[in-house]
Design a protein around this motif. Structure first.
Motif, PDB file in Angstrom:
ATOM      1  N   PRO A  69       7.901   2.367  88.864  1.00  0.00           N
ATOM      2  CA  PRO A  69       6.245   2.057  89.010  1.00  0.00           C
ATOM      3  C   PRO A  69       5.916   0.853  90.083  1.00  0.00           C
ATOM      4  CG  PRO A  69       5.827   1.179  87.138  1.00  0.00           C
ATOM      5  CD  PRO A  69       7.306   1.524  87.761  1.00  0.00           C
ATOM      6  N   SER A  70       5.062   1.230  91.432  1.00  0.00           N
ATOM      7  CA  SER A  70       4.417   0.393  92.065  1.00  0.00           C
ATOM      8  C   SER A  70       3.563  -0.973  91.857  1.00  0.00           C
ATOM      9  CB  SER A  70       3.548   0.837  93.758  1.00  0.00           C
ATOM     10  OG  SER A  70       2.375   1.187  93.045  1.00  0.00           O
ATOM     11  N   PRO A  71       3.612  -1.757  91.752  1.00  0.00           N
ATOM     12  CA  PRO A  71       2.911  -2.847  91.532  1.00  0.00           C
ATOM     13  C   PRO A  71       1.421  -2.448  90.866  1.00  0.00           C
ATOM     14  CG  PRO A  71       3.733  -3.859  93.435  1.00  0.00           C
ATOM     15  CD  PRO A  71       4.347  -2.313  93.176  1.00  0.00           C
ATOM     16  N   ARG A  72       0.840  -1.558  91.551  1.00  0.00           N
ATOM     17  CA  ARG A  72      -0.883  -1.372  90.931  1.00  0.00           C
ATOM     18  C   ARG A  72      -0.270  -0.563  90.558  1.00  0.00           C
ATOM     19  NH1 ARG A  72      -5.776  -2.719  93.251  1.00  0.00           N
ATOM     20  NH2 ARG A  72      -4.240  -4.661  94.286  1.00  0.00           N
ATOM     21  N   VAL A  73       0.268   0.475  90.641  1.00  0.00           N
ATOM     22  CA  VAL A  73       0.255   1.177  89.761  1.00  0.00           C
ATOM     23  C   VAL A  73       1.310   1.147  88.011  1.00  0.00           C
ATOM     24  CG1 VAL A  73       0.995   4.176  88.625  1.00  0.00           C
ATOM     25  CG2 VAL A  73       0.663   3.500  90.949  1.00  0.00           C
ATOM     26  N   HIS A  74       1.212   0.008  88.116  1.00  0.00           N
ATOM     27  CA  HIS A  74       2.144  -0.302  87.262  1.00  0.00           C
ATOM     28  C   HIS A  74       1.080  -1.546  86.150  1.00  0.00           C
ATOM     29  CE1 HIS A  74       5.541  -2.793  84.792  1.00  0.00           C
ATOM     30  NE2 HIS A  74       5.176  -3.083  84.349  1.00  0.00           N
ATOM     31  N   ARG A  75       0.332  -1.913  87.270  1.00  0.00           N
ATOM     32  CA  ARG A  75      -0.924  -2.693  86.618  1.00  0.00           C
ATOM     33  C   ARG A  75      -2.063  -1.506  86.022  1.00  0.00           C
ATOM     34  NH1 ARG A  75      -3.466  -6.345  90.702  1.00  0.00           N
ATOM     35  NH2 ARG A  75      -5.488  -5.255  90.470  1.00  0.00           N
ATOM     36  N   PHE A  76      -2.441  -0.455  86.756  1.00  0.00           N
ATOM     37  CA  PHE A  76      -2.554   0.828  85.757  1.00  0.00           C
ATOM     38  C   PHE A  76      -2.562   1.220  84.633  1.00  0.00           C
ATOM     39  CE2 PHE A  76      -4.540   2.649  90.188  1.00  0.00           C
ATOM     40  CZ  PHE A  76      -5.008   1.525  90.408  1.00  0.00           C
ATOM     41  N   ALA A  78      -0.175  -0.433  82.826  1.00  0.00           N
ATOM     42  CA  ALA A  78      -0.650  -1.103  81.669  1.00  0.00           C
ATOM     43  C   ALA A  78      -2.092  -1.132  80.933  1.00  0.00           C
ATOM     44  CB  ALA A  78       0.112  -2.813  81.968  1.00  0.00           C
ATOM     45  N   ASP A  79      -2.924  -0.882  81.598  1.00  0.00           N
ATOM     46  CA  ASP A  79      -4.354  -1.053  81.461  1.00  0.00           C
ATOM     47  C   ASP A  79      -4.066  -0.095  80.047  1.00  0.00           C
ATOM     48  OD1 ASP A  79      -4.561  -3.235  82.825  1.00  0.00           O
ATOM     49  OD2 ASP A  79      -5.772  -2.558  83.929  1.00  0.00           O
ATOM     50  N   ALA A  80      -3.663   1.429  80.463  1.00  0.00           N
ATOM     51  CA  ALA A  80      -3.600   2.682  79.543  1.00  0.00           C
ATOM     52  C   ALA A  80      -2.826   2.434  78.801  1.00  0.00           C
ATOM     53  CB  ALA A  80      -2.691   3.711  80.651  1.00  0.00           C
ATOM     54  N   GLY A  81      -1.563   1.466  78.486  1.00  0.00           N
ATOM     55  CA  GLY A  81      -1.797   0.621  77.586  1.00  0.00           C
ATOM     56  C   GLY A  81       0.509   1.579  77.347  1.00  0.00           C
ATOM     57  N   VAL A  82       0.723   2.778  78.269  1.00  0.00           N
ATOM     58  CA  VAL A  82       1.985   2.785  78.325  1.00  0.00           C
ATOM     59  C   VAL A  82       3.341   2.040  78.798  1.00  0.00           C
ATOM     60  CG1 VAL A  82       3.340   4.389  79.898  1.00  0.00           C
ATOM     61  CG2 VAL A  82       1.075   5.239  80.109  1.00  0.00           C
ATOM     62  N   MET A  83       2.859   1.056  79.172  1.00  0.00           N
ATOM     63  CA  MET A  83       4.008  -0.354  79.611  1.00  0.00           C
ATOM     64  C   MET A  83       3.243  -1.308  79.545  1.00  0.00           C
ATOM     65  SD  MET A  83       4.902   0.724  83.389  1.00  0.00           S
ATOM     66  CE  MET A  83       6.501   0.064  83.469  1.00  0.00           C
ATOM     67  N   ASP A  84       4.090  -2.784  79.799  1.00  0.00           N
ATOM     68  CA  ASP A  84       3.478  -3.707  79.404  1.00  0.00           C
ATOM     69  C   ASP A  84       3.428  -4.495  80.929  1.00  0.00           C
ATOM     70  OD1 ASP A  84       5.035  -3.845  76.826  1.00  0.00           O
ATOM     71  OD2 ASP A  84       6.993  -4.356  77.398  1.00  0.00           O
ATOM     72  N   LYS A  85       2.162  -5.604  80.638  1.00  0.00           N
ATOM     73  CA  LYS A  85       1.380  -5.756  81.275  1.00  0.00           C
ATOM     74  C   LYS A  85       3.360  -7.120  82.677  1.00  0.00           C
ATOM     75  CE  LYS A  85      -2.906  -6.754  80.574  1.00  0.00           C
ATOM     76  NZ  LYS A  85      -3.521  -5.694  81.581  1.00  0.00           N
ATOM     77  N   PRO A  86       2.893  -6.625  83.679  1.00  0.00           N
ATOM     78  CA  PRO A  86       3.916  -7.627  84.685  1.00  0.00           C
ATOM     79  C   PRO A  86       3.143  -8.685  84.620  1.00  0.00           C
ATOM     80  CG  PRO A  86       1.337  -6.533  85.984  1.00  0.00           C
ATOM     81  CD  PRO A  86       1.712  -5.624  84.403  1.00  0.00           C
ATOM     82  N   SER A  87       4.704  -9.597  84.794  1.00  0.00           N
ATOM     83  CA  SER A  87       3.882 -11.023  84.068  1.00  0.00           C
ATOM     84  C   SER A  87       3.882 -11.155  85.367  1.00  0.00           C
ATOM     85  CB  SER A  87       5.549 -11.424  84.295  1.00  0.00           C
ATOM     86  OG  SER A  87       6.501 -11.015  85.192  1.00  0.00           O
ATOM     87  N   ILE A  88       2.981 -12.534  85.882  1.00  0.00           N
ATOM     88  CA  ILE A  88       2.432 -13.552  86.419  1.00  0.00           C
ATOM     89  C   ILE A  88       3.270 -13.778  87.321  1.00  0.00           C
ATOM     90  CG2 ILE A  88       0.704 -14.519  87.869  1.00  0.00           C
ATOM     91  CD1 ILE A  88      -0.985 -13.667  85.463  1.00  0.00           C
ATOM     92  N   PRO A  89       4.131 -14.417  87.622  1.00  0.00           N
ATOM     93  CA  PRO A  89       5.005 -15.114  88.549  1.00  0.00           C
ATOM     94  C   PRO A  89       4.574 -16.738  88.888  1.00  0.00           C
ATOM     95  CG  PRO A  89       4.469 -13.902  90.360  1.00  0.00           C
ATOM     96  CD  PRO A  89       3.566 -13.454  89.950  1.00  0.00           C
ATOM     97  N   GLU A  90       5.600 -17.443  88.824  1.00  0.00           N
ATOM     98  CA  GLU A  90       5.127 -18.921  88.454  1.00  0.00           C
ATOM     99  C   GLU A  90       4.945 -19.532  90.352  1.00  0.00           C
ATOM    100  OE1 GLU A  90       4.951 -21.255  86.159  1.00  0.00           O
ATOM    101  OE2 GLU A  90       5.546 -19.479  84.804  1.00  0.00           O
TER     102      GLU A  90
END
Length: 154
Positions: A69-76, A78-90
């Motif tokens: 998934p693209s970063p934005r779709v990854h977030r979508f 994750a909000d739906a509960g399909v994937m883990d939330k993307p980590s926020i980079p240091e």
């Protein structure tokens, strides 16, 4: 063939509407895709049901096949509960202050540290000075008490 789950833009000028699609990574953004699995309409309020819809079964299928998934779709997802939330980079080098600003920050920290040490030293001296007269007064009272005790004994 590497697959991507990404958004394809549609809609009129200044009125965007995105389809969430599975496409070959080499295909153009708005071009050929394999399957449409949802949509995203940023023009409606965030709590509205028509803002984003994704067919989660198909998304899970394509993720199991290896689609990224693209970063934005990854977030979508994750909000739906399909994937883990993307980590926020240091912090990266780009979002840190430049060299001179870092130097000024270091100087301010050193001055603050020196001021704190000086204040602590002044406090310690004040505490010693307050304790010293009390000891001297006690030492002066002791001979006076001994003399008074001798007079009463005599």
């Amino acid at each position: 063939m590497s697959l991507k789950i990404r958004m394809s833009r549609g809609g009129a000028k200044k009125r965007p509407f995105y389809r969430i699609v599975v496409a070959d990574s080499r295909a153009p953004r708005d071009g050929r895709f394999i399957e449409k699995i949802g949509f995203h309409n940023p023009m409606v309020p965030a709590d509205h049901a028509e803002r984003i819809q994704i067919n989660l079964d198909r998304a899970k299928h394509w993720l199991s096949v290896g689609a990224q998934p693209s970063p934005r779709v990854h977030r979508f997802l994750a909000d739906a509960g399909v994937m883990d939330k993307p980590s926020i980079p240091e912090q990266t080098k780009k979002n840190q202050p430049k060299a001179k600003a870092q130097e000024r920050i270091r100087e301010r920290e050193e001055k603050a540290k020196e001021a704190a040490e000086a204040a602590a030293a002044a406090e310690a001296e004040a505490a010693e000075a307050a304790a010293a007269p009390a000891e001297e007064a006690a030492a002066e009272e002791a001979p006076a008490e001994e003399a008074a005790a001798e007079e009463t004994n005599a």
